[in-house]
Design an enzyme around this catalytic site. Structure first.
Site, PDB file in Angstrom:
ATOM      1  N   LYS A 155      53.311  35.044  32.916  1.00  0.00           N
ATOM      2  CA  LYS A 155      54.040  36.382  32.761  1.00  0.00           C
ATOM      3  C   LYS A 155      53.654  37.359  33.537  1.00  0.00           C
ATOM      4  CE  LYS A 155      52.885  39.666  30.494  1.00  0.00           C
ATOM      5  NZ  LYS A 155      53.721  40.659  31.411  1.00  0.00           N
ATOM      6  N   GLY A 204      44.359  42.181  35.714  1.00  0.00           N
ATOM      7  CA  GLY A 204      44.896  43.429  35.475  1.00  0.00           C
ATOM      8  C   GLY A 204      43.605  44.604  34.992  1.00  0.00           C
ATOM      9  N   SER A 205      43.837  45.383  34.150  1.00  0.00           N
ATOM     10  CA  SER A 205      43.352  46.601  33.701  1.00  0.00           C
ATOM     11  C   SER A 205      41.854  45.879  32.643  1.00  0.00           C
ATOM     12  CB  SER A 205      43.864  47.522  33.067  1.00  0.00           C
ATOM     13  OG  SER A 205      44.242  47.256  31.587  1.00  0.00           O
ATOM     14  N   VAL A 208      43.336  46.045  29.040  1.00  0.00           N
ATOM     15  CA  VAL A 208      44.012  45.133  28.609  1.00  0.00           C
ATOM     16  C   VAL A 208      43.270  43.630  28.565  1.00  0.00           C
ATOM     17  CG1 VAL A 208      46.166  43.552  28.869  1.00  0.00           C
ATOM     18  CG2 VAL A 208      46.039  46.124  29.167  1.00  0.00           C
ATOM     19  N   GLU A 226      40.264  38.999  35.454  1.00  0.00           N
ATOM     20  CA  GLU A 226      39.631  39.709  36.511  1.00  0.00           C
ATOM     21  C   GLU A 226      40.168  41.127  36.310  1.00  0.00           C
ATOM     22  OE1 GLU A 226      38.778  41.293  39.645  1.00  0.00           O
ATOM     23  OE2 GLU A 226      40.539  40.281  40.454  1.00  0.00           O
ATOM     24  N   CYS A 260      42.120  46.115  43.220  1.00  0.00           N
ATOM     25  CA  CYS A 260      40.900  46.231  42.501  1.00  0.00           C
ATOM     26  C   CYS A 260      39.720  46.192  43.430  1.00  0.00           C
ATOM     27  CB  CYS A 260      40.672  44.985  41.213  1.00  0.00           C
ATOM     28  SG  CYS A 260      40.832  43.503  42.060  1.00  0.00           S
ATOM     29  N   GLU A 356      37.817  53.866  37.432  1.00  0.00           N
ATOM     30  CA  GLU A 356      39.035  53.511  38.241  1.00  0.00           C
ATOM     31  C   GLU A 356      40.488  54.237  38.252  1.00  0.00           C
ATOM     32  OE1 GLU A 356      40.922  49.420  37.842  1.00  0.00           O
ATOM     33  OE2 GLU A 356      40.187  48.831  40.009  1.00  0.00           O
TER      34      GLU A 356
HETATM   35  C1  UN1 Z   1      42.678  41.655  48.083  1.00  0.00           C
HETATM   36  O1  UN1 Z   1      42.123  42.504  48.081  1.00  0.00           O
HETATM   37  O2  UN1 Z   1      43.064  40.821  48.998  1.00  0.00           O
HETATM   38  O3  UN1 Z   1      44.119  42.807  41.845  1.00  0.00           O
HETATM   39  C2  UN1 Z   1      42.791  40.792  46.906  1.00  0.00           C
HETATM   40  C3  UN1 Z   1      43.414  43.003  42.827  1.00  0.00           C
HETATM   41  C4  UN1 Z   1      42.440  41.786  43.334  1.00  0.00           C
HETATM   42  C5  UN1 Z   1      42.944  41.165  44.426  1.00  0.00           C
HETATM   43  C6  UN1 Z   1      42.396  41.766  45.617  1.00  0.00           C
HETATM   44  N1  UN1 Z   1      42.550  41.153  42.151  1.00  0.00           N
HETATM   45  O4  UN1 Z   1      43.511  43.922  43.452  1.00  0.00           O
END
Ligand code: UN1
Length: 454
Positions: A155, A204-205, A208, A226, A260, A356
Site C-alpha cells: 500500500k 514513514g512518519s 503513523v 523506519e 529521512c 523533523e
Molecule cells: C537515501 O537517502 O538514499 O525515507 C534513502 C527515507 C529513507 C530512505 C533514504 N527511508 O528518506
C-alpha cells in the site's frame, strides 16, 4: 467510496492519477489471494524464483525511462536523482534475485542425527511505503520479501500511487498471479493490511509508524518501521571546507530535504564562520526549479502543507531569537516551491532543532568542542544518520563510537544509502530488524530448527 488522487507538486493542476481506494474488505480479499498464491510460489524451485526476479529486474531496466518520467511528475524528484533511484531499483532486484540462492540456514552439532536451522517465509508481507522514494523503498522491501519466499501486498502513500501501480504493471507478469499486488489507499486500507498480513514493513512518519507497530504487535506479527530522522552533519575545525560545504548543502537541500536521511542540523565545532559562508554560497548555487530539468537539484516540496511548514519554521526561528541566513520564503507561482532555508542562532533544544520538518530547512548549531558536539548530536529523540567532516580519521572513529545513530558516515553526506548494507536507526527512528542487504532476511523469515534422527 473515496478516491485516491495524486497531483504533480510542480504543477498542482496536473492530476497524475485518480483512482478508487481499495475498501478494507477488498484489501482482505487481496491478502487472502496472496496467501494462497504464496503457497505455490514458495514451492517453486529456488532457481525459478531467482529467474523471476531477474526477469523483473530486466523489465524494469527496459522501462526505466518511463518510470523516471512518471516519478518526476508525481513526486517532483529532480531528474538526475530520480534516474539514480530507478537504476537503484533495478540493482536491488538483481541483488535479491541472487540472494534467493544464498545459504538459507545453518547446520549445528547434534548429539544424534543432524540438526539444522533453516529460514522459512512468513506468508504475506504487507508493505506500507512512503512517497519520497517511490521506486527504491517499495523495491527494497518487496524484493527481499519475494526472494525469501513471501507474497507481497503493497500500500503506497497516496502521493506516489501512480508510480506504485506502474511498478506493479512491470513486475507482475514475471511472478505467479497474486504474489505481488499494489493496493491504492490511505489509512483505512493500511489498517486492513496490518489486520490481515503475516508481517508488516513500514516507512514513514513517527506518528503513523507507532500506530503501525502497536497494531501489528497486538496481532503478534513481525513488524519493522523506519521513521524519522533529525540528522546531524558535524563539522570539525580541520574539515576540508569547500568539500564539506558542498556535501552538507546537497544533503540538507537536495530533493528539498525530503528524505529521512537529510541533514537537518549542522553542528559546527569551533568558530566556523568560514564554513557557514561556504555553506550559504553552496546552497545559493544549487539550481532550483522544474524537477524535469536535468540540472535542477531543488524542485518543489510535495504539498502546500509542506511548503507552509518551511515558511512557518523560518517565522518561528525569528520569533525565538534565531536568524534566517538563507531563504525562508515561499516562491510565487503555481507549484509548491519554497526557498532552501538555513537558520542560525537557535537553541539545540528548540523545536526546530528537535523535530523533523521534512523540507529544505536546516539549522546551524555551534559548539565548543567534540564533547559538546556529541552531546548535541545525540540530544534528539531520533537516531538515524550522522556525518562527521574532518581530516582526522582518528577523531572521526572516536566520535563514531559515541554517536547514537544507525549509520555514521565520514566526509560523506548523510543522505544516500547502499542497498546491500543494513539500514535503520536507533531510538525513535526505527523499530524492529534492519532493512536492506542480507539483513533483510532476518525480517522476512522465521527460523525453524530441525533435528533429524535416523
Ligand atoms: C537515501 O537517502 O538514499 O525515507 C534513502 C527515507 C529513507 C530512505 C533514504 N527511508 O528518506
Amino acid at each position: 467510496m473515496s478516491l485516491i488522487r495524486s497531483v504533480s507538486p510542480a504543477a498542482p493542476g496536473d492530476v497524475v492519477v485518480e483512482i478508487a481506494e481499495a475498501e478494507p474488505a477488498r484489501v482482505i480479499e487481496v491478502v487472502e489471494r496472496a496467501r494462497s498464491a504464496q503457497r505455490s510460489y514458495t514451492a517453486l524451485p529456488p532457481v525459478a524464483r531467482a529467474d523471476a526476479l531477474n526477469a523483473a529486474a530486466e523489465a524494469l531496466a527496459a522501462r526505466s525511462g518511463e518510470v523516471t518520467e512518471l516519478a518526476i511528475r508525481e513526486v517532483g524528484k529532480p531528474r538526475l536523482e530520480m534516474e539514480g533511484e530507478t537504476a537503484r531499483g533495478v540493482s536491488i532486484l538483481r541483488y535479491y534475485a541472487q540472494a534467493v540462492l544464498d545459504p538459507d540456514g545453518s547446520s549445528l552439532p547434534a548429539a544424534t542425527g543432524v540438526m539444522v536451522a533453516r529460514r522459512r517465509p512468513h506468508g504475506v508481507a504487507g508493505l506500507i511505503t512512503p512517497w519520497n522514494f517511490p521506486v527504491a523503498i517499495p523495491l527494497w522491501k518487496a524484493a527481499p520479501a519475494l526472494a525469501y519466499g513471501n507474497a507481497v501486498v503493497c500500500k503506497p502513500a497516496p502521493a506516489a500511487t501512480a508510480v506504485a501501480l506502474l511498478l506493479e504493471e512491470i513486475l507482475r507478469p514475471y511472478l505467479p498471479e497474486g504474489v505481488f499486488t499494489v493496493i491504492p489507499g490511505d489509512q483505512a486500507a493500511g489498517s486492513a493490511l496490518i489486520a490481515s498480513a503475516d508481517a508488516v514493513s513500514f516507512t514513514g512518519s513517527v506518528r503513523v509508524g507507532r500506530q503501525v507497530v502497536e497494531a501489528a504487535a497486538k496481532r503478534g506479527i513481525p513488524v519493522q518501521a523506519e521513521m524519522g530522522g533529525q540528522n546531524a552533519s558535524i563539522v570539525l575545525p580541520d574539515a576540508d571546507i569547500p568539500r564539506a560545504a558542498k556535501m552538507v548543502a546537497t544533503a540538507a537541500m537536495g530533493f528539498s530535504g525530503q528524505k529521512c536521511t537529510a541533514t537537518s542540523r549542522v553542528v559546527l565545532v569551533g568558530e566556523g564562520d568560514a564554513f557557514i559562508e561556504a555553506l550559504v554560497a553552496e546552497i545559493a548555487a544549487l539550481e532550483r526549479g522544474n524537477p524535469a530539468t536535468r540540472s535542477t537539484v531543488i524542485g518543489p516540496v510535495v504539498s502546500e502543507a509542506a511548503r507552509v511548514a518551511v515558511v512557518e519554521a523560518a517565522r518561528e526561528a525569528r520569533r525565538t531569537g534565531g536568524t534566517v541566513i538563507a531563504g525562508g520564503a515561499a516562491v510565487d507561482g503555481d507549484g509548491y516551491f519554497v526557498e532552501p532555508t538555513l537558520i542560525d542562532g537557535i537553541d539545540p533544544g528548540s523545536r526546530l532543532a528537535q523535530e523533523e520538518i521534512f523540507g529544505p530547512v536546516a539549522s546551524v548549531l555551534r559548539v565548543r568542542d567534540l564533547e559538546e558536539a556529541v552531546a548535541v548530536a545525540n540530544g534528539v529523540r531520533y537516531g538515524l544518520v550522522s556525518s562527521v567532516f574532518t581530516g582526522d580519521l582518528g577523531a572521526a572513529l572516536a566520535m563514531a563510537g559515541r554517536l547514537e545513530t544507525g549509520l555514521v558516515r565520514t566526509n560523506a553526506p548523510t543522505s544516500g544509502v547502499d542497498f546491500y548494507a543494513p539500514f535503520g536507526g536507533v531510538k525513535e527512528s526505527s523499530y524492529g530488524p534492519r532493512e536492506q542487504g542480507k539483513a533483510a532476511a532476518d525480517f522476512y523469515t522465521w527460523t525453524q530448527t530441525m533435528n533429524l534422527n535416523p
